[in-house]
Design a protein around this motif. Structure first.
Motif, PDB file in Angstrom:
ATOM      1  N   GLN A  32       0.836  -1.218   0.000  1.00 38.16           N
ATOM      2  CA  GLN A  32       0.000   0.000   0.000  1.00 38.16           C
ATOM      3  C   GLN A  32       0.867   1.264   0.000  1.00 38.16           C
ATOM      4  OE1 GLN A  32      -3.640   0.066   2.463  1.00 38.16           O
ATOM      5  NE2 GLN A  32      -2.794   1.862   3.452  1.00 38.16           N
ATOM      6  N   VAL A  33       1.941   1.254   0.792  1.00 34.74           N
ATOM      7  CA  VAL A  33       2.779   2.459   0.909  1.00 34.74           C
ATOM      8  C   VAL A  33       3.633   2.645  -0.359  1.00 34.74           C
ATOM      9  CG1 VAL A  33       4.664   3.523   2.242  1.00 34.74           C
ATOM     10  CG2 VAL A  33       2.736   2.458   3.415  1.00 34.74           C
ATOM     11  N   PRO A  46      10.943   8.884   1.199  1.00 29.47           N
ATOM     12  CA  PRO A  46      10.116  10.017   0.769  1.00 29.47           C
ATOM     13  C   PRO A  46      10.516  10.485  -0.632  1.00 29.47           C
ATOM     14  CG  PRO A  46      11.069  10.438   2.932  1.00 29.47           C
ATOM     15  CD  PRO A  46      11.727   9.204   2.399  1.00 29.47           C
ATOM     16  N   SER A  47       9.599  11.182  -1.300  1.00 30.20           N
ATOM     17  CA  SER A  47       9.861  11.672  -2.654  1.00 30.20           C
ATOM     18  C   SER A  47      11.105  12.558  -2.693  1.00 30.20           C
ATOM     19  CB  SER A  47       8.663  12.485  -3.136  1.00 30.20           C
ATOM     20  OG  SER A  47       7.533  11.668  -3.162  1.00 30.20           O
ATOM     21  N   GLY A  63      -2.818  10.080  -1.760  1.00 33.99           N
ATOM     22  CA  GLY A  63      -1.599   9.401  -1.333  1.00 33.99           C
ATOM     23  C   GLY A  63      -0.461  10.348  -1.035  1.00 33.99           C
ATOM     24  N   PRO A  64      -0.674  11.323  -0.152  1.00 35.09           N
ATOM     25  CA  PRO A  64       0.402  12.278   0.170  1.00 35.09           C
ATOM     26  C   PRO A  64       1.524  11.676   1.005  1.00 35.09           C
ATOM     27  CG  PRO A  64      -1.478  12.663   1.603  1.00 35.09           C
ATOM     28  CD  PRO A  64      -1.915  11.636   0.595  1.00 35.09           C
ATOM     29  N   GLY A  65       1.293  10.493   1.573  1.00 37.46           N
ATOM     30  CA  GLY A  65       2.315   9.878   2.417  1.00 37.46           C
ATOM     31  C   GLY A  65       2.668  10.790   3.578  1.00 37.46           C
ATOM     32  N   THR A  77       5.478  15.780  -1.026  1.00 39.32           N
ATOM     33  CA  THR A  77       4.852  16.352  -2.218  1.00 39.32           C
ATOM     34  C   THR A  77       3.810  17.406  -1.822  1.00 39.32           C
ATOM     35  OG1 THR A  77       3.542  14.318  -2.172  1.00 39.32           O
ATOM     36  CG2 THR A  77       5.223  14.478  -3.880  1.00 39.32           C
ATOM     37  N   GLU A 110      -5.196  10.314   2.407  1.00 41.20           N
ATOM     38  CA  GLU A 110      -4.161   9.298   2.643  1.00 41.20           C
ATOM     39  C   GLU A 110      -4.766   8.115   3.380  1.00 41.20           C
ATOM     40  OE1 GLU A 110      -0.802   8.676   1.925  1.00 41.20           O
ATOM     41  OE2 GLU A 110      -1.417   6.863   2.984  1.00 41.20           O
ATOM     42  N   LYS A 111      -4.533   6.919   2.853  1.00 44.10           N
ATOM     43  CA  LYS A 111      -5.152   5.717   3.430  1.00 44.10           C
ATOM     44  C   LYS A 111      -4.405   5.191   4.657  1.00 44.10           C
ATOM     45  CE  LYS A 111      -7.081   1.315   1.907  1.00 44.10           C
ATOM     46  NZ  LYS A 111      -7.211   0.413   0.767  1.00 44.10           N
ATOM     47  N   THR A 112      -3.087   5.376   4.690  1.00 43.78           N
ATOM     48  CA  THR A 112      -2.268   4.766   5.740  1.00 43.78           C
ATOM     49  C   THR A 112      -2.271   5.647   6.993  1.00 43.78           C
ATOM     50  OG1 THR A 112      -0.893   3.804   4.016  1.00 43.78           O
ATOM     51  CG2 THR A 112       0.026   3.820   6.244  1.00 43.78           C
ATOM     52  N   PHE A 170       0.580   7.827   8.640  1.00 39.43           N
ATOM     53  CA  PHE A 170       0.994   9.151   8.157  1.00 39.43           C
ATOM     54  C   PHE A 170       0.177  10.297   8.773  1.00 39.43           C
ATOM     55  CE2 PHE A 170       2.462   6.621   4.360  1.00 39.43           C
ATOM     56  CZ  PHE A 170       3.807   6.770   4.647  1.00 39.43           C
ATOM     57  N   ASP A 179      -9.798   6.587   2.153  1.00 42.93           N
ATOM     58  CA  ASP A 179      -9.456   5.891   0.912  1.00 42.93           C
ATOM     59  C   ASP A 179      -9.748   6.777  -0.293  1.00 42.93           C
ATOM     60  OD1 ASP A 179      -9.249   4.055  -1.241  1.00 42.93           O
ATOM     61  OD2 ASP A 179      -9.711   2.415   0.136  1.00 42.93           O
ATOM     62  N   ALA A 180      -8.763   6.906  -1.171  1.00 47.64           N
ATOM     63  CA  ALA A 180      -8.939   7.720  -2.383  1.00 47.64           C
ATOM     64  C   ALA A 180     -10.109   7.239  -3.222  1.00 47.64           C
ATOM     65  CB  ALA A 180      -7.651   7.678  -3.211  1.00 47.64           C
ATOM     66  N   GLY A 189      -0.199   9.767  -5.952  1.00 45.99           N
ATOM     67  CA  GLY A 189       0.907   8.827  -5.737  1.00 45.99           C
ATOM     68  C   GLY A 189       0.367   7.446  -5.437  1.00 45.99           C
ATOM     69  N   TYR A 249       2.240  10.029 -10.359  1.00 45.57           N
ATOM     70  CA  TYR A 249       3.633   9.563 -10.363  1.00 45.57           C
ATOM     71  C   TYR A 249       3.643   8.107  -9.916  1.00 45.57           C
ATOM     72  CZ  TYR A 249       3.280  11.076  -5.440  1.00 45.57           C
ATOM     73  OH  TYR A 249       2.860  11.280  -4.149  1.00 45.57           O
TER      74      TYR A 249
HETATM   75  C1  LIG Z   1       4.396   6.674  -3.446  1.00 39.17           C
HETATM   76  S1  LIG Z   1       3.675   6.949  -1.874  1.00 39.17           S
HETATM   77  C2  LIG Z   1       3.500   8.700  -1.757  1.00 39.17           C
HETATM   78  C3  LIG Z   1       4.774   9.438  -1.469  1.00 39.17           C
HETATM   79  C4  LIG Z   1       4.599  10.839  -0.934  1.00 39.17           C
HETATM   80  N1  LIG Z   1       3.766  11.664  -1.755  1.00 39.17           N
HETATM   81  C5  LIG Z   1       5.905  11.538  -0.646  1.00 39.17           C
HETATM   82  O1  LIG Z   1       6.066  12.723  -0.972  1.00 39.17           O
HETATM   83  O2  LIG Z   1       6.798  10.931  -0.073  1.00 39.17           O
HETATM   84  C6  LIG Z   1       2.003   6.428  -2.163  1.00 39.17           C
HETATM   85  C7  LIG Z   1       1.018   6.755  -1.057  1.00 39.17           C
HETATM   86  O3  LIG Z   1      -0.300   6.359  -1.443  1.00 39.17           O
HETATM   87  C8  LIG Z   1      -0.982   5.902  -0.273  1.00 39.17           C
HETATM   88  N2  LIG Z   1      -2.122   5.089  -0.704  1.00 39.17           N
HETATM   89  C9  LIG Z   1      -2.121   3.832  -1.233  1.00 39.17           C
HETATM   90  N3  LIG Z   1      -3.375   3.448  -1.533  1.00 39.17           N
HETATM   91  C10 LIG Z   1      -4.183   4.496  -1.215  1.00 39.17           C
HETATM   92  C11 LIG Z   1      -5.586   4.729  -1.309  1.00 39.17           C
HETATM   93  N4  LIG Z   1      -6.415   3.798  -1.799  1.00 39.17           N
HETATM   94  N5  LIG Z   1      -6.086   5.918  -0.886  1.00 39.17           N
HETATM   95  C12 LIG Z   1      -5.240   6.894  -0.392  1.00 39.17           C
HETATM   96  N6  LIG Z   1      -3.919   6.718  -0.266  1.00 39.17           N
HETATM   97  C13 LIG Z   1      -3.393   5.546  -0.678  1.00 39.17           C
HETATM   98  C14 LIG Z   1       0.087   5.135   0.477  1.00 39.17           C
HETATM   99  O4  LIG Z   1      -0.235   4.955   1.824  1.00 39.17           O
HETATM  100  C15 LIG Z   1       1.305   6.036   0.262  1.00 39.17           C
HETATM  101  O5  LIG Z   1       1.373   6.997   1.280  1.00 39.17           O
END
Ligand SMILES: C[S@@+](CC[C@H](N)C(=O)[O-])C[C@H]1O[C@@H](n2cnc3c(N)ncnc32)[C@H](O)[C@@H]1O
Length: 208
Positions: free
Chosen positions: A30-31, A36-37, A61-63, A67, A85-87, A90, A108-109, A130, A161
């Motif tokens: 999921q992550v 980090p970006s 998905g701002p993590g 970003t 953000e799902k996780t 964060f 959830d997105a 993301g 991305y």
């Molecule tokens: C590539 S990472 C993002 C990196 C972040 N933007 C950064 O600057 O470091 C992808 C993110 O999408 C989130 N994610 C995954 N599935 C998701 C969903 N269904 N809804 C919302 N966020 C989700 C993950 O938890 C993770 O934080």
């Protein structure tokens, strides 16, 4: 305009890296990243006219918020940014971003349409994602891209991305071909896909 290093950064890179690594240990798929970006990715996503001119941006998905901070650094003083953000790991990092333009939402997105209504956000000018489209079931990914296309303002931009190119398969039928750019200096290296929504305003459901 390149990102200004002097912009207030409420969360340091080291702190974001800690949050990302901890979250990845628990939910790696999921992550979708262990780091980090990079500044190169953040600049590619945020240093754009569509972001500077936007009155509203949605980030999926701002993590830990790297970003997010880059987007806020470029956005108008009266702009609004909703980040979904799902996780839950964060939550703290996103809550640390003290900016009146910013609304974090742990959820959830795929609930995008409901969440926009809940936050009375209207149609965004830009959606940045993301969320790893390759790691979610194809039917769910397809629905998410459909929701993104439905809610974006006509002329709005969808920026994704991604490590893999699955998102293209879902977005192309709605948005047409993407502009793509590879970002090699990021862990992992990835591609930024950009689409602009070309559609008559009458063809989209009004969610505002
Ligand atoms: C590539 S990472 C993002 C990196 C972040 N933007 C950064 O600057 O470091 C992808 C993110 O999408 C989130 N994610 C995954 N599935 C998701 C969903 N269904 N809804 C919302 N966020 C989700 C993950 O938890 C993770 O934080």
């Amino acid at each position: 305009m390149p990102l200004s290093i002097g912009q207030p950064q409420t969360t340091s890179f080291a702190k974001r890296a800690f949050h990302v690594f901890k979250a990845w240990m628990k939910q790696p798929t999921q992550v979708a990243t262990i780091c980090p970006s990079s500044p190169f990715l953040m600049e590619n996503i945020a240093d754009r006219d569509c972001v500077r001119n936007a009155s509203s941006v949605v980030e999926l998905g701002p993590g830990a918020g790297g970003t997010t901070l880059a987007l806020l650094a470029q956005m108008r003083p009266d702009g609004r940014l909703l980040a979904i953000e799902k996780t839950d790991a964060f939550r703290e990092a996103l809550d640390d971003i003290a900016d009146p333009r910013f609304t974090p939402h742990i959820g959830d997105a795929t609930d995008l349409i409901t969440l926009l209504e809940q936050h009375q956000f209207g149609r965004p000018d830009v959606i940045v994602s993301g969320v790893p489209f390759s790691a979610i079931p194809p039917a769910v990914a397809k629905n998410l891209v459909q929701a993104i296309h439905q809610v974006l303002k006509p002329g709005g931009e969808f920026i994704a991305y991604q490590v893999r190119s699955d998102v293209e398969r879902f977005a192309r039928p709605l948005f047409g071909p993407a502009e793509t750019e590879k970002i090699a200096i990021n862990i992992p290296p990835l591609t930024v896909f950009t689409w602009r929504k070309i559609q008559s305003p009458s063809m989209t459901r009004d969610i505002a």
